[in-house]
Design an enzyme around this catalytic site. Structure first.
Site, PDB file in Angstrom:
ATOM      1  N   ASP A 297    -112.033   9.766 -12.267  1.00 22.69           N
ATOM      2  CA  ASP A 297    -111.337  11.010 -11.981  1.00 22.69           C
ATOM      3  C   ASP A 297    -111.302  11.040 -10.460  1.00 22.69           C
ATOM      4  O   ASP A 297    -112.334  11.241  -9.826  1.00 22.69           O
ATOM      5  CB  ASP A 297    -112.109  12.220 -12.529  1.00 22.69           C
ATOM      6  CG  ASP A 297    -111.353  13.502 -12.255  1.00 22.69           C
ATOM      7  OD1 ASP A 297    -110.806  13.643 -11.140  1.00 22.69           O
ATOM      8  OD2 ASP A 297    -111.296  14.364 -13.138  1.00 22.69           O
ATOM      9  N   HIS A 298    -110.126  10.798  -9.884  1.00 22.90           N
ATOM     10  CA  HIS A 298    -110.130  10.558  -8.438  1.00 22.90           C
ATOM     11  C   HIS A 298    -110.594  11.787  -7.647  1.00 22.90           C
ATOM     12  O   HIS A 298    -110.984  11.671  -6.496  1.00 22.90           O
ATOM     13  CB  HIS A 298    -108.768  10.030  -7.954  1.00 22.90           C
ATOM     14  CG  HIS A 298    -107.707  11.071  -7.809  1.00 22.90           C
ATOM     15  ND1 HIS A 298    -106.959  11.526  -8.864  1.00 22.90           N
ATOM     16  CD2 HIS A 298    -107.269  11.770  -6.739  1.00 22.90           C
ATOM     17  CE1 HIS A 298    -106.103  12.434  -8.438  1.00 22.90           C
ATOM     18  NE2 HIS A 298    -106.274  12.603  -7.148  1.00 22.90           N
TER      19      HIS A 298
ATOM     20  N   HIS B 150    -109.514  17.117 -13.613  1.00 27.79           N
ATOM     21  CA  HIS B 150    -109.812  17.561 -12.247  1.00 27.79           C
ATOM     22  C   HIS B 150    -110.385  18.985 -12.192  1.00 27.79           C
ATOM     23  O   HIS B 150    -111.396  19.243 -11.546  1.00 27.79           O
ATOM     24  CB  HIS B 150    -108.559  17.503 -11.370  1.00 27.79           C
ATOM     25  CG  HIS B 150    -107.850  16.186 -11.400  1.00 27.79           C
ATOM     26  ND1 HIS B 150    -108.508  14.988 -11.495  1.00 27.79           N
ATOM     27  CD2 HIS B 150    -106.531  15.867 -11.360  1.00 27.79           C
ATOM     28  CE1 HIS B 150    -107.620  13.992 -11.497  1.00 27.79           C
ATOM     29  NE2 HIS B 150    -106.420  14.507 -11.424  1.00 27.79           N
TER      30      HIS B 150
HETATM   31  C1  BG6 Z   1    -103.074  13.294 -10.873  1.00 24.00           C
HETATM   32  C2  BG6 Z   1    -102.033  13.979 -11.738  1.00 24.00           C
HETATM   33  O1  BG6 Z   1    -104.209  12.991 -11.642  1.00 24.00           O
HETATM   34  O2  BG6 Z   1    -103.443  14.152  -9.813  1.00 24.00           O
HETATM   35  C3  BG6 Z   1    -100.830  14.340 -10.898  1.00 24.00           C
HETATM   36  O3  BG6 Z   1    -101.638  13.099 -12.783  1.00 24.00           O
HETATM   37  C4  BG6 Z   1    -101.230  15.156  -9.694  1.00 24.00           C
HETATM   38  O4  BG6 Z   1     -99.874  15.074 -11.685  1.00 24.00           O
HETATM   39  C5  BG6 Z   1    -102.373  14.484  -8.940  1.00 24.00           C
HETATM   40  O5  BG6 Z   1    -100.106  15.283  -8.862  1.00 24.00           O
HETATM   41  C6  BG6 Z   1    -102.925  15.391  -7.850  1.00 24.00           C
HETATM   42  O6  BG6 Z   1    -103.832  14.671  -7.053  1.00 24.00           O
HETATM   43  P1  BG6 Z   1    -104.104  15.052  -5.536  1.00 24.00           P
HETATM   44  O7  BG6 Z   1    -105.173  14.097  -5.097  1.00 24.00           O
HETATM   45  O8  BG6 Z   1    -102.795  14.868  -4.812  1.00 24.00           O
HETATM   46  O9  BG6 Z   1    -104.539  16.476  -5.517  1.00 24.00           O
END
Ligand code: BG6
Length: 492
Positions: free
Chosen positions: A181-182, A244
């Site tokens: 989960d980045h 997230h």
């Molecule tokens: C991803 C989703 O996991 O996270 C995307 O699939 C979203 O829809 C993105 O835009 C948002 O990531 P960040 O790091 O730009 O907040």
């Protein structure tokens, strides 16, 4: 959570990047590895082997990478000499992952390096997860030092997530599986843990006696353009809330773990997921809002509505916005509402956690705002990272009139250096085999177990998304959700 690696931390590795020509590889993974190379954190001889179907060789793939890197690595951070050095680590292997021959070619490249950390990074469509796991397994490429990394979506619900997890478990053991989960790789998310568990100050306040409500917002200004086909099958609940948003909630609400070891942290996280009060049937309807953006405008121009995207059906009922009122059934949090919301095409790209503290029990002072907004901790994760504490002080003057001010901590001012991107941290943890910032199987299952009934209730009660104009904070119903208890979304 050591952040700088000394040479002894360096582990020689083979980082096998399936989907090596894809968007994530080019936009995030290869730049992340380049930055770690520049920081001297990649061991000598550590290799990145990009694997994909297309017919490149090492040289033409490196050229492709360079074109892309120039777009995704800010010019100020691009060091031509370091880049050339980095490219020497990168190899390209064109294989068809559905054939046995493909894995035998990969096996030839990996031969003699069985003792090294071996990362199989699956930056591919989920239907290829099990194909690749079987492929590397049957070719005998899974060593003791191997790990497999996967990106979300991990299934569409609890059942399909379990199927994927079973398939992974057929080839890898749980200690080798790294579910990404980045958001967990973001500095600010780790800072949330540092704030809570590195300072004694907050702990006595971090509970229902002192906190009135918590708000977590992940707002994006981008729309679904370019990935409508995927997004329309997914929607914001699966795309953002299941992972997230719940991860932020859990880190904010968890009990202090006994150590930073992966299982110590994840054992505490899962308790929060399991303590979330289920939102089933009427409760789900009452405590959630679904929205979908229509055409609107930002300062730099007009944007189309969600349904106007080419790859989205014109009658689509997929939500691009969700707001939820959640509760955690525990001694610490009983009675504290957690308001969660996320959406595409909202007013700005902002990720923020707001902790609202209770008002003073009896005020002896006058305030211009009648203490309407009590003390507030504002933890901003994006676009820039900052922590602010709103407190009341006496305004200068001859009368005693209180006024709110902010104690302000801006991390850019404090650290004055490039902020790591989430994937830098995650790639290094993969190489080093540290699972703290990755999701364990039971965590994924618990998150789906809370999400599934919400989706089922929407289906059963035919809840269609409420329209909102692109460039705003979502449908009016989201304001109604929070205001019925006298609260208000924090928007600045
Ligand atoms: C991803 C989703 O996991 O996270 C995307 O699939 C979203 O829809 C993105 O835009 C948002 O990531 P960040 O790091 O730009 O907040």
């Amino acid at each position: 959570m050591k952040n700088s690696a000394s040479p002894v931390d360096q582990q020689p590795f083979d980082f096998i990047l399936f989907g090596g020509t894809g968007d994530l590889a080019m936009r995030k993974l290869l730049p992340a590895l380049y930055f770690r190379h520049c920081e001297g954190q990649l061991a000598e001889g550590g290799r990145i082997i990009a694997v994909a179907r297309r017919d490149y060789n090492n040289e033409s793939f490196r050229e492709l990478m360079e074109t892309d890197a120039r777009i995704h690595i800010p010019e100020a951070d691009f060091d031509a000499a370091a880049w050339q050095e980095f490219l020497q680590r990168v190899f390209y292997l064109p294989i068809d992952v559905t054939t046995v021959e493909g894995y035998s070619d990969l096996g030839d490249m990996l031969a003699g390096r069985e003792e090294l950390a071996r990362v199989f990074y699956l930056s591919v469509a989920p239907n290829l997860f099990s194909v690749i796991c079987n492929g590397v397994d049957e070719a005998g490429l899974i060593t003791e030092q191997s790990r497999v990394a996967l990106e979300k979506p991990l299934g569409r619900d609890q059942e399909t997530a379990e199927q994927i997890n079973d398939q992974l478990a057929a080839s890898f053991n749980e200690k080798q599986i790294f579910r990404i989960d980045h958001y967990l790789g973001k500095e600010a998310v780790q800072n949330l843990m540092a704030l809570r568990f590195g300072n004694a100050l907050f702990e006595p306040l971090w509970r229902n006696e002192r906190i009135s409500d918590v708000q977590i917002t992940i707002a994006e200004s981008l729309g679904a353009e370019g990935r409508g086909a995927f997004y329309d099958q997914t929607g914001a609940l699966r795309d953002m809330v299941q992972n997230h948003l719940l991860q932020l909630l859990v880190i904010l609400a968890m009990e202090p773990p006994v150590s930073i070891d992966p299982d110590a942290v994840r054992d505490e996280k899962i308790k929060v997921l399991r303590a979330l009060k289920p939102l089933v049937g009427g409760d789900a309807i009452e405590n959630t809002v679904r929205g979908q953006y229509k055409a609107g405008a930002y300062a730099d121009g007009a944007v189309i509505g969600y349904r106007d995207n080419e790859d989205v059906p014109s009658e689509s009922k997929t939500e691009t916005f969700v707001a939820i009122r959640a509760e955690i059934a525990s001694w610490r949090w009983e009675g504290v509402p957690f308001f969660l919301r996320t959406g595409k095409r909202m007013e700005s790209k902002t990720t923020e956690i707001i902790v609202n503290f209770k008002k003073v029990p009896h005020s002896i002072f006058e305030t211009a705002d009648g203490f309407s907004t009590p003390n507030q901790l504002i933890i901003r994760l994006q676009p820039e990272e900052s922590i602010r504490m709103r407190i009341y002080v006496k305004a200068w003057g001859d009368d005693i009139q209180l006024q709110p001010v902010h104690l302000n901590l801006d991390f850019n001012d404090v650290f004055k250096k490039r902020q790591m991107i989430a994937y830098e941290r995650l790639c290094m943890d993969l190489i080093r085999g540290n699972q703290t910032l990755f999701m364990r199987r039971d965590e994924v299952a618990a998150a789906w177990a809370w999400i599934d009934p919400i989706r089922q209730a929407w289906e059963q009660h035919n809840v269609t998304p409420k329209p909102y104009t692109a460039g705003t904070w979502g449908p009016a119903a989201a304001n109604a959700l929070i205001s019925r208890e006298g609260f208000k979304w924090y928007e600045e």
